[in-house]
Design a protein around this motif. Structure first.
Motif, short mmCIF file in Angstrom:
data_model
loop_
_atom_site.label_atom_id
_atom_site.label_comp_id
_atom_site.label_asym_id
_atom_site.label_seq_id
_atom_site.Cartn_x
_atom_site.Cartn_y
_atom_site.Cartn_z
N TRP B 72 4.45 -22.00 -40.16
CA TRP B 72 3.09 -22.67 -40.34
C TRP B 72 3.09 -23.87 -39.44
N ASP B 73 2.43 -24.20 -38.26
CA ASP B 73 2.19 -25.19 -37.65
C ASP B 73 0.92 -26.28 -37.92
N GLY B 74 0.51 -25.66 -39.08
CA GLY B 74 -0.54 -26.84 -39.63
C GLY B 74 -1.87 -26.22 -39.12
N ALA B 75 -1.92 -25.13 -38.58
CA ALA B 75 -3.24 -24.51 -37.99
C ALA B 75 -3.08 -23.00 -38.27
N ALA B 76 -1.94 -22.39 -37.87
CA ALA B 76 -1.91 -21.01 -37.96
C ALA B 76 -0.42 -20.59 -38.54
N LEU B 77 -0.67 -19.16 -38.98
CA LEU B 77 0.70 -18.60 -39.56
C LEU B 77 1.17 -17.58 -38.33
#
Lengths: 459, 284
Positions: B72-77
């Protein structure tokens, strides 16, 4: 792997604490049930009676402590005290109070006459300015001081409690000097637990670099006045020569179960290296987040015994004579019956498997049997029967499972199977683990007042 | 949606290093950790693209023997799959074999010399890989010390050192943990609070810590945490509500499992710590 540092399970069987209700006429800035005040309900008298009746039979507790909220505001307090006294099961009856109403000497006398033997009075400042600021009630300091004098005059036992916060860290020694002329039986210092402000939104967590020297000064003062001391929730290594005053054991508290949802967790970098890992909790997570791990400040006392991680909670405080490589057995033989019915559930299992039952610990939510066989060990855990809860098997009274299994698999399998079979065969049904378990669910709380909407005014 | 896979008596329990553990609680009536993976596909919009290849991998390598990571990069899995064969005794877990098994779904383009002494291989997958290619794989080799390793990213015709890492029990080897953490060019620890933002107290109660040094950041992994700690981790790093809600609803069904989580971190432009990526792990 959560250790007791992660999940602190209060346990000490000498003391039973009962929260009669949640109302208070002070508004201490550090109150750990500020949001629960006027929201949590007190313990129903019937539940209290059940615990007292059980104690009269099994003698689990030496003392019952009534607390709140502010306990002296409760008219029904006298009913609770009378029932406890008449049960004959308690050696001491204690009130945990802000002491303000004790300023009325007639009222203080009525409590003593009713059977209260100990008064545990909160004092968080050395003068009116400090105390009244913390309690947010003017006059509270003078009332508490007058109340304590009345307690002493009545010949009852006086103890004080001071919560350690930023607002009083500089006056701890002065608090000792203020109290010393009353010659209290004990002064207790409890470091602040940020239960309702895990981010320390109230700004009450004191940095150890400042708090610890101030506390050591206060403890020196107590020693000078020969006042017994008890400290909670401080790292032991910061107490200097007063390390032995640390006692993190807790009474069994009958309280709304929701209270425990916000109980803080603790950690210490040096847990595995420190001799006192089993009794010192270290620092709260909230503290660590705010100030860091204090890795330069904390010091591990070299261990003399191997450290072993405990899965899901440290077992300590067993008071069962005859059991226990852990904890200090009670010397009072009259209490030997306390766990007999629980021991009987697994009688013969150790012998049949060549293991030793090294401990039996009754806690609020579980009964744990620790079996050891050489280097192998396993805990058999009984929890109140719950169809939705985890269980290896369910007996009429319990969900049974195991934990902390280490060592020879086949041996462990035999012990677990033997214990399960034994509990299944012997559980008569209706055995209660949670006599002290407080209310849960909607009935445990009061309805929150609805926010009043602004009244529309017509033209 | 997907059908929840119940725990069975033949399940085996491994951490993200494929080291076995004893379940924390009796498994009966509980769920397998793969449910977290398949649920995350629905949250991340990759269910249609990745369910089939993941099932194919499970069938090819064997149940419980593939480690999945959810990133998880904070925007997408996105997802990473890990295959272990340190003793070179499981031909189905070699990258060459996986490449063949995945051929119906996507092409793994780097050709690996199986004589390379890798103990583990991995690659990222996203929905867009379906029908296309995976152009980078990671090979993990034993490091200079025990319980340590190095990973290399391998693309067509190019191999680069990606990171080094070392596993330690957090409490008994705390001095080594601290020493490795603080040996950093990406983070300075002058402010004592920084350490508590890396060595997170809620996760410190774990079985194993892994400290990793990457090309442009450091990372710490907490292995052997319980489902309550996993939920804390999700909230701490703002995972999607739907994902958190699923685990919260099924909390009791996952309480027999241990989980592993990872946190990449570095000093951001404003000097504060930033977390470019976090991840959690289970087995398929």
């Amino acid at each position: 792997m959560q250790t007791y540092k992660g999940r602190f399970e209060p346990t000490r069987f000498e003391d039973l604490t009962v929260t009669v209700d949640f109302r208070c006429h002070s508004a201490c800035r550090f109150c750990i049930v500020q949001e629960g005040m006027n929201y949590f309900k007190g313990i129903p008298f019937e539940l209290f009676q059940r615990a007292v009746d059980d104690n009269a039979k099994n003698r689990r507790y030496r003392r019952v402590t009534f607390t709140g909220g502010e306990i002296t505001l409760e008219e029904k307090l006298f009913d609770y005290v009378a029932y406890a006294r008449e049960s004959g099961g308690f050696e001491e009856i204690r009130l945990q109070t802000n002491g303000r109403l004790l300023a009325d000497s007639a009222y203080a006398r009525s409590l003593v006459d009713a059977g209260v033997t100990e008064f545990f009075v909160s004092l968080h400042g050395h003068d009116a300015e400090t105390q009244d600021y913390i309690s947010q009630r003017s006059g509270s300091f003078d009332e508490a001081m007058a109340g304590m004098r009345n307690v002493v005059d009545l010949g009852a036992c006086l103890m004080t409690n001071t919560v350690l916060i930023t607002l009083n860290q500089d006056v701890l020694s002065k608090i000792v000097e203020t109290v010393a002329p009353l010659a209290p039986s004990r002064m207790e210092f409890w470091n602040y637990l940020p239960m309702e402000d895990p981010g320390d939104e109230r700004g009450l967590l004191a940095p150890m670099a400042e708090l610890a020297p101030a506390l050591r000064g206060a403890l020196d003062g107590c020693a000078k006045h020969e006042i017994e001391v008890l400290v909670k929730y401080m790292p032991r290594c910061l107490l200097g020569d007063h390390g032995e005053t640390l006692d993190n054991a807790q009474p069994d508290v009958v309280i709304v179960e929701e209270f425990y949802d916000i109980y803080p967790k603790f950690a210490c970098l040096y847990e595995a290296k420190c001799e006192y890992a089993e009794s010192c909790l270290g620092l709260t997570h909230a503290y660590i987040k705010k100030f860091g791990w204090d890795k330069e400040l904390l010091v591990a006392y070299p261990r003399t015994t191997p450290w072993q991680e405990q899965e899901d909670g440290l077992i300590f405080g067993s008071d069962q004579p005859g059991f226990g490589t852990v904890g200090t057995p009670s010397s009072d033989s009259s209490r030997e019956g306390a766990h007999q019915e629980w021991a009987a559930l697994v009688e013969g299992v150790a012998e049949a498997t060549g293991a030793v039952l090294t401990d039996l610990v009754l806690q609020r939510r579980s009964c744990t049997y620790r079996f050891e066989h050489g280097a192998s060990r396993v805990d058999i855990v009984l929890e109140a029967r719950d169809e939705d809860g985890p269980a290896l098997v369910r007996t009429p009274s319990f969900n049974v499972h195991y934990r902390n299994a280490e060592g020879d698999q086949e041996l462990l399998r035999q012990i677990v199977a033997g214990a399960v079979k034994s509990v299944e065969a012997r559980d008569p049904g209706g055995m209660m683990l949670d006599l002290r378990k407080g209310p849960v669910g909607p009935d445990s709380v009061r309805r929150r007042p609805k926010r009043r909407l602004p009244v529309k005014t017509g033209d | 949606m997907f059908e929840l896979a119940p725990a069975t008596e033949t399940d085996r329990y491994f951490d993200y290093c494929l080291e076995p553990y004893r379940p924390r609680r009796p498994w009966k009536g509980k769920l397998r950790s793969e449910n977290l993976l398949f649920h995350s596909l629905t949250v991340g919009g990759a269910q249609d693209a990745l369910t089939e290849p993941l099932r194919a991998i499970q069938g090819h390598v064997g149940r419980d023997l593939t480690v999945w990571g959810i990133k998880w990069d904070g925007a997408a899995l996105f997802w990473e799959l890990y295959f272990y064969d340190p003793q070179k005794e499981a031909p189905e877990a070699t990258l060459s074999s996986i490449t063949k098994a995945m051929a119906p779904y996507f092409t793994i383009t780097p050709a690996i010399d199986e004589a390379t002494p890798y103990v583990m291989a991995s690659f990222d997958v996203r929905a867009e890989n379906r029908g296309g290619s995976v152009d980078t794989v990671n090979l993990y080799l034993t490091g200079e010390e025990a319980h340590a390793g190095r990973s290399y990213s391998v693309s067509r015709g190019r191999s680069e050192l990606e990171n080094t890492y070392r596993f330690m029990p957090p409490k008994t080897e705390i001095d080594e943990v601290l020493s490795l953490l603080e040996a950093s060019v990406f983070v300075d620890y002058k402010d004592p609070r920084t350490l508590s933002r890396v060595l997170i107290p809620e996760l410190f109660a774990c079985k194993k810590i892994c400290v990793s040094k990457k090309r442009d950041r450091d990372a710490i992994y907490f292995s052997g945490i319980d489902v309550d700690q996993l939920l804390f981790f999700f909230e701490r790093f703002s995972y999607p509500d739907e994902l958190v809600g699923f685990v919260r609803e099924q909390k009791e069904s996952f309480e027999h499992l241990y989980f592993d989580v990872g946190v990449d971190y570095r000093r951001g432009p404003d000097g504060a710590l930033e977390y470019p990526k976090t991840s959690y792990y289970g087995t398929l």
